[in-house]
Enzyme design. Structure first.
Site, short mmCIF file in Angstrom:
data_model
loop_
_atom_site.label_atom_id
_atom_site.label_comp_id
_atom_site.label_asym_id
_atom_site.label_seq_id
_atom_site.Cartn_x
_atom_site.Cartn_y
_atom_site.Cartn_z
N SER A 257 0.73 -1.21 0.13
CA SER A 257 -0.02 0.16 -0.14
C SER A 257 0.89 1.30 0.08
O SER A 257 1.65 1.32 0.91
CB SER A 257 -1.01 -0.08 1.26
OG SER A 257 -1.67 1.22 1.27
N ARG A 258 0.97 2.02 -1.07
CA ARG A 258 1.65 3.03 -1.14
C ARG A 258 1.33 4.28 -0.17
O ARG A 258 2.08 5.13 -0.14
CB ARG A 258 1.83 3.68 -2.74
CG ARG A 258 2.56 2.60 -3.66
CD ARG A 258 2.69 2.90 -4.99
NE ARG A 258 3.42 1.96 -5.62
CZ ARG A 258 2.66 1.20 -6.57
NH1 ARG A 258 1.18 1.45 -6.71
NH2 ARG A 258 3.42 0.15 -7.45
N VAL A 259 0.10 4.37 0.31
CA VAL A 259 -0.33 5.11 1.43
C VAL A 259 0.24 4.66 2.56
O VAL A 259 0.64 5.82 3.39
CB VAL A 259 -1.93 5.39 1.46
CG1 VAL A 259 -2.13 6.30 2.42
CG2 VAL A 259 -2.50 5.69 0.02
#
Length: 534
Positions: free
Chosen positions: A381-383
């Site tokens: 998850s790049r968040v």
């Protein structure tokens, strides 16, 4: 002038004897000549020169625009996709069997639009927004075009609020935030749709509105989704859109854009919306079929050159928006299918580069009966932790490292090498943690219960427990926060960290629950109160 006066002005006096004179007739004639002449209405009519396979070639409509909606004489609608000198390439939104060569085609001077509004909640519709559930017409507030420009950077804000999926493996290691675009990717029969449906069911604990868009799915599969949403009391806050594999490919092509247009209405009202696209592999194949029938130049894997733009302009419409832009959010969970775990195929790599992370479902874990089969080594998850509560982030921080070390040692131990006590302890701990991440379908778990189970697993309370007793032990631990630790939910809602005293209280309660599990198992084995003769 009233309607009566207008009629009198253009209606000549009837020549009844003794009632009207020649002067009255001349006065009527002068009024008629003084009235403005009606404006001529120009209607452009084209002809069908080719038809078949969900597309048609039309000539005679030189002024037609791209993406304009056309109406055939038989009543079928179509969308202008190709503009060429002297001919139009039109994708059909209805059966091509009804269209004949030489049939008249007329412009509408409109683009494809779908109904929007709260009346769509709880309904099953097709890609054009028409009802398919037999519950009567939909009283929509308005109609909005399915194509829209993606909001700019100044209309977006940072993603900071979590979207709880109810699945331990995702909420702990691959958190999803409101406004994020998280790809669900994996081979066939690995549980991609189940993750999407469980995520919708978990929104019963929130105020998120859901849109499920089924593209190319069988009718029985969509029926099972509808039944699950009704059983979980989420159908009243959901819209189900279905473009089945038996329908024309044009409807499958416009379905995700129609679903996004419906979601944008609620987002503009300041609401949080979750959109599921199940799946974009069928969508890409539908667009490839239409493009090849229209004789567009094929590219890699026979897809047209603009296939990346087709998905990018759809998913870029999701995001967390500022108060000036409505204050709502659209979270997109597109689903894509891989073949033989090939993540480097054309469509999967395109979507991986567009989205903000992916949840990869591994067939290897499916064969080990590990559900959900989330491969934490390939999922990301790049968040990241920005969309995760501090309470859960603190507990799940070492989860990914623990599992990766365990899988590495597990592969090494298959060679039959003699292992020391420390390595054996790591293997036992890793196996227990991985087993604790198992979760049944249609059973999303609140964050407080996830927290209690993860703390027990990471503290090694499951290490000495046989696998057949683990399900009962997790059930008892899940019941602990509901009965005794309401403060866990308060810490999560307030985004605060757990103190050492809180953590110790959870561990003591988990030990108590596990002791009860062992005593029950012993009583059953010895023929006690839970034995066959009880």
């Amino acid at each position: 002038m009233s309607k009566t006066d207008s009629l009198a002005a253009v209606t000549p006096p009837q020549p009844h004897v003794g009632l009207h004179s020649a002067g009255q007739f001349e006065a009527w004639r002068e009024r008629l000549l003084a009235m403005p002449a009606p404006k001529p209405v120009i209607t452009e009519v084209g002809k069908v020169t080719e038809v078949g396979g969900g597309v048609a070639i039309v000539t005679g409509l030189a002024r037609a625009l791209a993406d304009e909606l056309l109406v055939f004489e038989c009543g079928v609608h179509g969308i202008v996709l190709d503009l060429e000198p002297g001919r139009l390439g039109v994708i059909l939104l209805g059966p091509s069997e009804f269209i004949t060569l030489g049939e008249d085609v007329r412009r509408t001077r409109k683009v494809v639009s779908v109904p929007v509004g709260p009346a769509l909640l709880g309904r099953v519709v097709d890609a054009m927004g028409h009802p398919r559930d037999g519950l009567g017409p939909i009283e929509a507030i308005a109609e909005t075009p399915i194509e829209a420009e993606a909001p700019g950077i100044l209309s977006r804000s940072a993603i900071f609020k979590p979207l709880a999926t109810g699945l331990k493996a995702i909420d702990a290691a691959v958190p999803v935030g409101l406004g994020q675009r998280e790809l669900i990717i994996g081979d066939r029969q690995t549980g991609k749709t189940s993750i999407a449906i469980d995520t919708i069911l978990n929104q019963a604990r929130s105020e998120v509105t859901c849109v499920y868009c089924a593209i190319g799915q069988r009718g029985d599969a969509v029926s099972r989704v509808i039944a699950a949403l009704k059983k979980g009391d989420m159908m009243v806050r959901s819209i189900v859109m279905s473009a089945g594999d038996e329908e024309t490919p044009g409807l499958a092509y416009i379905a995700p854009y129609s679903a996004m247009a419906m979601a944008e209405y609620f987002s503009d009202q300041g609401q949080d919306v979750l959109v599921i696209f199940d799946d974009l592999t069928h969508h890409a194949r539908s667009y490839r079929e239409l493009s090849l029938l229209l004789r567009r130049p094929p590219g890699r894997e026979a897809f047209p050159g603009d296939i990346f733009y087709v998905h990018a302009r759809l998913l870029e419409r999701a995001g967390q928006f500022t108060q000036e832009a409505g204050g709502g959010s659209i979270t997109a969970l597109p689903v894509v299918e891989t073949q033989a775990e090939n993540l480097s195929a054309y469509i999967p790599t395109n979507l991986i580069s567009i989205t903000d992370g992916q949840i990869y479902l591994s067939p290897r874990l499916v064969r080990r009966n590990q559900f959900p089969a989330v491969d934490l080594g390939l999922s990301v998850s790049r968040v990241g932790g920005k969309a995760q509560s501090r309470t859960l982030r603190e507990v799940a921080g070492n989860l990914r490292v623990t599992l990766s070390q365990f899988e590495e040692l597990e592969d090494f131990a298959r060679f039959g090498t003699r292992l020391d006590d420390t390595t054996r302890a790591r293997l036992t701990r890793g196996a227990a943690v991985r087993t604790a991440l198992r979760q049944a379908e249609r059973d999303p778990m609140p964050a407080a219960e996830q927290l209690a189970v993860l703390i027990a697993a990471m503290e090694g309370l499951f290490d000495a427990l046989p696998e057949e007793q683990l399900s009962d032990a997790i059930s008892r631990i899940r019941a602990t926060p509901r009965k005794r630790f309401q403060f866990i939910g308060e810490r999560i809602s307030e985004n605060k960290e757990l103190s050492k005293e809180d953590r110790d209280r959870i561990i003591i309660a988990a030990r108590t629950a596990l002791s009860a599990t062992r005593s029950d198992q012993t009583s059953y084995t010895d023929g006690g109160s839970y034995g066959p003769d009880a």
